[in-house]
Design a protein around this motif. Sequence first.
Motif, short mmCIF file in Angstrom:
data_model
loop_
_atom_site.label_atom_id
_atom_site.label_comp_id
_atom_site.label_asym_id
_atom_site.label_seq_id
_atom_site.Cartn_x
_atom_site.Cartn_y
_atom_site.Cartn_z
N SER A 78 43.19 -29.81 22.24
CA SER A 78 43.52 -30.87 23.21
C SER A 78 43.46 -30.38 24.64
CB SER A 78 44.93 -31.41 22.93
OG SER A 78 44.99 -31.97 21.65
N LEU A 79 43.24 -29.10 24.81
CA LEU A 79 43.34 -28.53 26.15
C LEU A 79 42.20 -28.97 27.07
CD1 LEU A 79 44.54 -24.90 25.30
CD2 LEU A 79 45.88 -26.77 26.25
N LYS A 80 41.02 -29.16 26.51
CA LYS A 80 39.86 -29.53 27.31
C LYS A 80 39.07 -30.62 26.58
CE LYS A 80 39.96 -26.00 30.30
NZ LYS A 80 39.85 -25.75 31.61
N ALA A 81 38.38 -31.42 27.37
CA ALA A 81 37.58 -32.50 26.77
C ALA A 81 36.52 -31.94 25.82
CB ALA A 81 36.93 -33.33 27.87
N LEU A 121 36.64 -29.15 24.11
CA LEU A 121 37.27 -28.64 22.89
C LEU A 121 37.67 -29.78 21.95
CD1 LEU A 121 39.62 -25.83 24.30
CD2 LEU A 121 37.32 -25.62 23.39
N LYS A 122 37.88 -30.96 22.53
CA LYS A 122 38.29 -32.11 21.74
C LYS A 122 37.19 -32.52 20.74
CE LYS A 122 41.51 -35.84 22.70
NZ LYS A 122 41.36 -36.47 21.41
N PRO A 134 46.44 -28.14 18.46
CA PRO A 134 46.88 -28.36 19.84
C PRO A 134 45.97 -27.70 20.87
CG PRO A 134 48.42 -26.91 18.68
CD PRO A 134 47.46 -27.42 17.67
N GLN A 135 45.33 -26.59 20.47
CA GLN A 135 44.40 -25.92 21.39
C GLN A 135 43.20 -26.81 21.69
OE1 GLN A 135 45.21 -22.97 22.71
NE2 GLN A 135 47.07 -22.89 21.48
N GLU A 158 41.50 -19.66 24.87
CA GLU A 158 40.80 -20.87 25.32
C GLU A 158 39.35 -20.56 25.68
OE1 GLU A 158 43.02 -23.19 28.20
OE2 GLU A 158 41.13 -24.02 28.94
N ASP A 181 44.52 -35.97 27.57
CA ASP A 181 45.70 -35.71 26.73
C ASP A 181 46.74 -34.91 27.47
OD1 ASP A 181 44.52 -37.04 24.76
OD2 ASP A 181 43.99 -35.28 23.55
N GLU A 223 47.29 -24.42 13.70
CA GLU A 223 47.51 -23.70 14.96
C GLU A 223 46.44 -24.03 16.00
OE1 GLU A 223 49.77 -19.58 14.18
OE2 GLU A 223 47.79 -19.70 13.28
N ILE A 277 43.94 -17.84 12.86
CA ILE A 277 43.72 -18.69 14.03
C ILE A 277 42.28 -18.54 14.51
CG2 ILE A 277 44.42 -17.00 15.77
CD1 ILE A 277 45.85 -19.33 17.22
N PRO A 326 51.06 -19.75 19.56
CA PRO A 326 50.85 -19.72 18.12
C PRO A 326 51.96 -18.93 17.44
CG PRO A 326 48.89 -19.00 19.33
CD PRO A 326 50.00 -19.11 20.31
N PRO A 354 49.00 -31.78 27.99
CA PRO A 354 48.73 -30.38 27.65
C PRO A 354 49.50 -29.97 26.41
CG PRO A 354 50.11 -30.55 29.61
CD PRO A 354 49.66 -31.93 29.29
N ALA A 355 49.10 -28.89 25.81
CA ALA A 355 49.79 -28.41 24.62
C ALA A 355 51.25 -28.12 24.95
CB ALA A 355 49.11 -27.14 24.12
N PRO A 388 37.72 -33.94 32.62
CA PRO A 388 39.09 -33.46 32.36
C PRO A 388 39.68 -34.14 31.14
CG PRO A 388 39.07 -34.97 34.23
CD PRO A 388 37.63 -34.77 33.81
N SER A 389 40.52 -33.44 30.39
CA SER A 389 41.13 -34.03 29.21
C SER A 389 42.22 -35.00 29.63
CB SER A 389 41.75 -32.94 28.34
OG SER A 389 42.46 -33.52 27.29
#
Lengths: 215, 64
Positions: free
Chosen positions: B15-18, B20-21, B12-13, A72, A97, B9, B49, A105, A99-100, A94-95
């Motif tokens: 979606s973790l932070k705004a 990163l979106k 979904p990663q 991340e 969505d 892969e 990845i 992976p 969380p994953a 903050p997102s």
Amino acid sequence: MQNPLSNLLPAQSIYWPWWAGALALGFIAIFFPLVLRRPLGVSGLLGRLVHWKEENEAADAEEQLAEAGDLEAALMTATLARFGDEAARQQAVPSCDEPATGEGPSVRIRPAEHFMFFVAVLIGAFLAALTHGMAELRWSLGPAFESYFGSGALSMGVLAAGGLMIGFGVRMGGGCTSGHGLTGCGAFQPASFLGTASFFGAGVAVAFLLRGLLG
Amino acid sequence: MCPHAESCELFPQFSLKAALKLWQIHYCEATFEGCERYKLSLEGKPVPITLLPDGTSLGAKPAK
């Protein structure tokens, strides 16, 4: 020599009992994705074996990333480099969505391990044929096939052409009987139901067509 | 929407932070045809990845 499995096999059948195959296939269809977090698909594995060099490079890159630490954090650094101020503004937000899923992976398999998988498939097929007294190298799919194409050069050509067409089809359809039929249908994937129905339906249609055309 | 999102892969990663979106907004939901991961996947080649949609590699130093 007496076949040690003869008592387990149904009389008058050249195949193993259906339940033995079902148990083995069910086991691997569940076990494979659980351990490797990727669906089982023989044609896909074969494709990865063909691209062994790129697979090794990808595995090396992922190992380097794992050694470096947090995915991340690396992603955030790359995002700031790519999107600049736009990303910096979003950093404080903050997102919304979910969380994953928490599933990590998938495990990247090295080409050498893909190769072992195919060797194991061949050994398994050979042992199954051996225990049934059917282990022999032949260029025919049986009497019906021979009545259409003989057992010489034409037969070999037809088998090779059939193999190429199957290879083309599975790459175009994104999977084969194991990927779509076994894993995809088992996971209730609509595309896999459609794919499996298509290639089994086409197989039945071609069989009827050949019977009609060639007698 | 990118048809490969489900199997990607990195999706979904993202979606973790705004922040990163932004990758999803600019690539997965918009011009996914330009995504290097999508293009490599279409060729049937393995997609590491570490490969980002713009073709840069995670861990690689950004160009000055």
